[in-house]
Design a protein around this motif. Sequence first.
Motif, PDB file in Angstrom:
ATOM      1  N   VAL A 151       0.970   4.162  -3.048  1.00 24.10           N
ATOM      2  CA  VAL A 151       0.776   5.582  -2.770  1.00 24.10           C
ATOM      3  C   VAL A 151       2.028   6.375  -3.156  1.00 24.10           C
ATOM      4  N   GLY A 167      -3.994   2.375  -3.462  1.00 23.33           N
ATOM      5  CA  GLY A 167      -3.217   2.161  -2.243  1.00 23.33           C
ATOM      6  C   GLY A 167      -4.031   2.416  -0.996  1.00 23.33           C
ATOM      7  N   VAL A 168      -4.838   3.471  -1.012  1.00 23.66           N
ATOM      8  CA  VAL A 168      -5.683   3.783   0.142  1.00 23.66           C
ATOM      9  C   VAL A 168      -6.739   2.688   0.336  1.00 23.66           C
ATOM     10  N   ILE A 192      -2.838   6.165  -6.116  1.00 26.92           N
ATOM     11  CA  ILE A 192      -3.041   6.615  -4.727  1.00 26.92           C
ATOM     12  C   ILE A 192      -4.353   6.062  -4.186  1.00 26.92           C
ATOM     13  N   THR A 206       0.835  -1.204   0.000  1.00 26.49           N
ATOM     14  CA  THR A 206       0.000   0.000   0.000  1.00 26.49           C
ATOM     15  C   THR A 206       0.867   1.250   0.000  1.00 26.49           C
TER      16      THR A 206
END
Length: 83
Positions: A30, A64-65, A61, A26
């Motif tokens: 990001v 990843g979140v 991003i 993750t």
Amino acid sequence: MQRRREENSSVKFFNKFARGFALLMTLLYVALGLFILLADEQRLNLTIPETVKTILGGILILYGVLRFVRVYQGSKQKKRYED
């Protein structure tokens, strides 16, 4: 009984390793998204239109979140299950 304890400890180790690897990924998603968003053309060494850079960086991003949320929720449910 001893064999069951050994299997249980190896499963716990694998679960911790998998959770740590998922968290690392993750962070990498990001970081890569931020790099693509903030890097200039010379650093990327690619001629990508600004809109494509923005979309790709934003998707990385966001992904990843979302992965972080799923890992966090999974570890939270696992702790509740173990208690």
